[in-house]
Design a protein around this motif. Sequence first.
Motif, mmCIF file in Angstrom:
data_model
loop_
_atom_site.group_PDB
_atom_site.id
_atom_site.type_symbol
_atom_site.label_atom_id
_atom_site.label_comp_id
_atom_site.label_asym_id
_atom_site.label_seq_id
_atom_site.Cartn_x
_atom_site.Cartn_y
_atom_site.Cartn_z
ATOM 1 N N VAL A 150 0.792 -1.342 -0.001
ATOM 2 C CA VAL A 150 0.138 0.005 -0.022
ATOM 3 C C VAL A 150 0.623 1.274 -0.022
ATOM 4 N N PRO A 151 0.596 2.173 -0.963
ATOM 5 C CA PRO A 151 1.446 3.387 -0.996
ATOM 6 C C PRO A 151 1.203 4.243 0.335
ATOM 7 N N ASP A 152 2.298 4.961 0.698
ATOM 8 C CA ASP A 152 2.093 5.983 1.872
ATOM 9 C C ASP A 152 1.992 7.277 1.502
ATOM 10 N N ASP A 153 1.321 7.688 0.385
ATOM 11 C CA ASP A 153 1.419 9.150 0.074
ATOM 12 C C ASP A 153 -0.007 9.347 -0.642
ATOM 13 N N MET A 154 -0.580 10.610 -0.268
ATOM 14 C CA MET A 154 -1.789 10.667 -0.559
ATOM 15 C C MET A 154 -2.054 10.770 -2.256
ATOM 16 N N GLU A 155 -1.279 11.168 -3.101
ATOM 17 C CA GLU A 155 -1.485 11.231 -4.449
ATOM 18 C C GLU A 155 -1.367 9.923 -5.038
ATOM 19 N N SER A 156 -0.940 8.827 -4.715
ATOM 20 C CA SER A 156 -0.716 7.643 -4.971
ATOM 21 C C SER A 156 -2.192 6.807 -4.433
ATOM 22 N N LEU A 157 -2.392 7.139 -3.341
ATOM 23 C CA LEU A 157 -3.719 6.470 -2.705
ATOM 24 C C LEU A 157 -4.874 7.006 -3.213
ATOM 25 N N LEU A 158 -5.237 8.345 -3.739
ATOM 26 C CA LEU A 158 -6.405 8.922 -4.627
ATOM 27 C C LEU A 158 -6.425 8.388 -5.939
ATOM 28 N N GLU A 159 -5.368 7.602 -6.459
ATOM 29 C CA GLU A 159 -5.531 6.970 -7.664
ATOM 30 C C GLU A 159 -6.169 5.653 -7.618
ATOM 31 N N CYS A 201 -7.079 8.163 6.377
ATOM 32 C CA CYS A 201 -7.293 7.061 7.293
ATOM 33 C C CYS A 201 -5.837 6.112 7.292
ATOM 34 N N VAL A 202 -5.693 5.777 5.956
ATOM 35 C CA VAL A 202 -4.672 4.691 5.781
ATOM 36 C C VAL A 202 -3.444 5.590 6.352
ATOM 37 N N LEU A 203 -3.157 6.866 5.978
ATOM 38 C CA LEU A 203 -1.848 7.578 6.224
ATOM 39 C C LEU A 203 -1.915 7.654 7.673
ATOM 40 N N ALA A 204 -2.772 7.987 8.512
ATOM 41 C CA ALA A 204 -2.696 8.151 10.131
ATOM 42 C C ALA A 204 -2.751 6.825 10.783
ATOM 43 N N HIS A 205 -3.662 5.967 10.612
ATOM 44 C CA HIS A 205 -3.770 4.590 11.303
ATOM 45 C C HIS A 205 -2.939 3.736 10.746
ATOM 46 N N ALA A 206 -2.538 3.433 9.518
ATOM 47 C CA ALA A 206 -1.451 2.697 9.270
ATOM 48 C C ALA A 206 -0.081 3.005 9.320
ATOM 49 N N LYS A 225 1.327 8.857 10.204
ATOM 50 C CA LYS A 225 1.564 10.031 9.695
ATOM 51 C C LYS A 225 0.704 10.977 9.946
ATOM 52 N N ASP A 226 1.131 12.536 9.996
ATOM 53 C CA ASP A 226 0.291 13.331 10.478
ATOM 54 C C ASP A 226 -0.752 13.573 9.412
ATOM 55 N N ALA A 227 -1.897 13.199 9.238
ATOM 56 C CA ALA A 227 -3.115 13.065 8.271
ATOM 57 C C ALA A 227 -4.326 13.195 9.149
ATOM 58 N N LEU A 228 -5.492 14.070 8.546
ATOM 59 C CA LEU A 228 -6.488 14.429 9.291
ATOM 60 C C LEU A 228 -7.747 13.744 8.517
ATOM 61 N N ALA A 229 -8.222 12.766 8.916
ATOM 62 C CA ALA A 229 -9.182 12.098 8.254
ATOM 63 C C ALA A 229 -10.802 12.668 8.693
ATOM 64 N N GLN A 247 -0.418 20.257 14.452
ATOM 65 C CA GLN A 247 -0.231 19.114 13.517
ATOM 66 C C GLN A 247 0.211 17.784 14.471
ATOM 67 N N ARG A 248 0.629 17.906 15.441
ATOM 68 C CA ARG A 248 0.500 16.961 16.406
ATOM 69 C C ARG A 248 -0.403 16.312 16.799
ATOM 70 N N TYR A 249 -1.766 16.602 16.686
ATOM 71 C CA TYR A 249 -2.923 16.189 17.061
ATOM 72 C C TYR A 249 -3.597 15.399 15.706
ATOM 73 N N TRP A 250 -3.310 16.044 14.434
ATOM 74 C CA TRP A 250 -4.198 15.444 13.400
ATOM 75 C C TRP A 250 -4.561 14.073 13.201
ATOM 76 N N LYS A 251 -3.399 13.185 13.439
ATOM 77 C CA LYS A 251 -3.664 11.856 13.077
ATOM 78 C C LYS A 251 -4.723 11.145 14.334
ATOM 79 N N HIS A 252 -4.864 12.089 15.402
ATOM 80 C CA HIS A 252 -5.777 11.546 16.491
ATOM 81 C C HIS A 252 -7.330 11.710 16.579
ATOM 82 N N ILE A 253 -7.278 12.896 15.661
ATOM 83 C CA ILE A 253 -8.649 13.373 15.673
ATOM 84 C C ILE A 253 -9.779 12.512 15.262
ATOM 85 N N ASN A 254 -9.576 11.836 14.029
ATOM 86 C CA ASN A 254 -10.605 10.867 13.711
ATOM 87 C C ASN A 254 -10.902 9.831 14.507
#
Length: 204
Positions: free
Chosen positions: A100-109, A120-125, A128-132, A165-172
């Motif tokens: 599974v790729p770990d960047d937004m651009e590839s995942l969106l394809e 969700c993939v970036l944050a939970h798997a 990474k600092d991603a906000l779902a 940014q430190r909170y992003w991956k936790h918010i979802n």
Amino acid sequence: MDIDELMKRLFELYPEGYTDGFRNPFFVLISTVMSHRTRDEVTYPAARKLFEIYSTPEEMINADVGEIETLIRDVGFYRVKAGRIKEISGILLKKYDGRVPDDMESLLELPGVGRKTANCVLAHAFFKDALAVDTHVHRISNRLGLVNTKVPEETETELIKIFPQRYWKHINLLLVKLGQNICRPISPRCGVCVLNDICPKILL
């Protein structure tokens, strides 16, 4: 609203909530695709049932689509999703050596993957600092008066401006748990909510 105080209360309420990563990126990706228009309490048992038999892209691509449909039939639009699972597995094998790729651009394809799923993939798997932003996060963020937005995409943009940014991956995970148990769409349990005294209770 004091963002640090907000997050402190949520962390105390759900101490397991922000360490709830599934770690297996393929499971996170497929289960999140399966979760579209389906409740979590239905999605994850179905995903676990599927992964007990087919747990890798190689196994998924070689599985009969009818067998996948049978295993995930409890989720909404299970026939469409079974086809997407096969498609995604094929693309992962062809383009990413089964990973599974770990960047937004590839995942969106990938078919059936939008920003919420990708984040969700970036944050939970990948932690990474991603906000779902899903329906829970969108609703609660507006109800708390943090944002005034119409669609989840707008909510994501605004929350990124508000939260460090430190909170992003936790918010979802934290807001989803709050939305399932307390801050429900209908008849929210405001009387027992840890945010009761700081929430303007903007009902949507």
